[in-house]
Design an enzyme around this catalytic site. Structure first.
Site, PDB file in Angstrom:
ATOM      1  N   ASP A  22       0.863  -1.169   0.000  1.00  0.00           N
ATOM      2  CA  ASP A  22       0.000   0.000   0.000  1.00  0.00           C
ATOM      3  C   ASP A  22       0.911   1.234   0.000  1.00  0.00           C
ATOM      4  O   ASP A  22       2.133   1.117   0.196  1.00  0.00           O
ATOM      5  CB  ASP A  22      -0.886  -0.054   1.252  1.00  0.00           C
ATOM      6  CG  ASP A  22      -1.662   1.234   1.480  1.00  0.00           C
ATOM      7  OD1 ASP A  22      -2.319   1.710   0.526  1.00  0.00           O
ATOM      8  OD2 ASP A  22      -1.589   1.780   2.596  1.00  0.00           O
ATOM      9  N   ASP A  49      -0.286   5.091   1.170  1.00  0.00           N
ATOM     10  CA  ASP A  49      -0.550   6.002   2.278  1.00  0.00           C
ATOM     11  C   ASP A  49      -0.462   5.293   3.630  1.00  0.00           C
ATOM     12  O   ASP A  49      -1.085   4.248   3.849  1.00  0.00           O
ATOM     13  CB  ASP A  49      -1.941   6.622   2.143  1.00  0.00           C
ATOM     14  CG  ASP A  49      -2.027   7.602   0.986  1.00  0.00           C
ATOM     15  OD1 ASP A  49      -1.083   8.379   0.797  1.00  0.00           O
ATOM     16  OD2 ASP A  49      -3.054   7.592   0.277  1.00  0.00           O
TER      17      ASP A  49
END
Length: 284
Positions: free
Chosen positions: A48, A50
């Site tokens: 991922d 963020d």
């Protein structure tokens, strides 16, 4: 634990059919490509962006470009659950109207700090044998934010594929954001289900390679990272950021439905925690 797990779109892995092939073609169009990938990689690791690669949420950081570094109440009030992508489209339009430029946005993205130990983890992956890791990024941010940060950090070439929402500047200098895809998962935002991305990509690459990966790894933090982690098998490893939503949801499903979550779970505080486990697994 409520309905959250039961609403997830978990589907057991299966060979790609006509519908999956269609999604593969769509995914290819929407993904950011780098050089062709060696077919002999032993492992695939998904990241991922963020609050996983970077230690902030890029969509929140971009507000720093707004006058007074805040958004007006009328704009914030337009947010609807599950429609964050549409909300960010309005935020970016507002910023453009306030005179915020491409350079302004890039400067903000480039200054976001990496999560603890993450650059060390990237160096570890970069220094491994060419046969070890296929590295893929899957994020509900957007191409401009992610590419800006990766290039500034000097790690763009590490990623074989990037799956995220397309974002391009129009002739008026406005960053135009579009949804990544549509899906039927009741748990995820309308514009992206990461489990669909992960399952389809792994199925296609397995077909192209003629054999499965030895293990699949997933490094994340948020609730939308829990959804793809549900598709992992017992030899695979989920790396949830400790005490973040992904970690809490995995803990809840272990308590509510023992055996339902198949993957080994290794919480991390620093990227070095991920390195410690990867070192053991690649040596097996």
């Amino acid at each position: 634990m409520g309905d959250s797990v039961f609403n997830c779109c978990y589907v057991p892995s299966q060979p790609p059919g006509e519908e999956e092939q269609h999604r593969f073609r769509h995914t290819d169009i929407m993904a950011s490509h780098s050089a062709s990938i060696s077919p002999d990689k032993r492992f695939i690791i998904f990241f991922d962006f963020d609050e996983t690669i970077v230690d902030e949420t890029s969509d929140d950081m971009v507000v720093q470009a707004a006058p007074g570094q805040y958004l007006p109440g009328w704009l914030k009030d337009t947010y609807q659950p599950g429609r964050y992508n549409e909300y960010m489209q309005r935020v970016l339009a507002y910023l453009a109207e306030q005179g915020v430029t491409e350079s302004d946005l890039r400067s903000i993205m480039e200054k976001i700090p990496a999560s603890p130990g993450m650059l060390t983890l990237f160096q570890f992956l970069r220094n491994r044998s060419a046969h070890d890791f296929e590295v893929v990024l899957v994020s509900d941010a957007n191409t401009f934010f992610i590419e800006s940060w990766l290039r500034r950090a000097g790690v763009r070439q590490l990623f074989h594929r990037i799956f995220t929402n397309p974002a391009t500047f129009n002739k008026n200098g406005r960053l135009v954001l579009r949804p990544f895809h549509s899906h039927e998962c009741q748990r995820c935002p309308d514009n992206m289900c990461k489990q669909v991305v992960v399952r389809d990509y792994v199925a296609r690459r397995t077909q192209e390679r003629g054999r499965p990966y030895q293990r699949i790894f997933y490094v994340g933090d948020g609730a939308n990272d829990f959804c793809p982690a549900l598709s992992l098998g017992p030899r695979d490893v989920a790396f949830p950021r400790r005490d973040f939503p992904m970690h809490r949801l995995i803990t809840e499903i272990h308590e509510a439905m023992p055996g339902e979550f198949k993957a080994v779970t290794v919480p991390w505080v620093s990227g070095e925690d991920v390195i410690t486990r990867l070192r053991k697994l690649v040596a097996e």
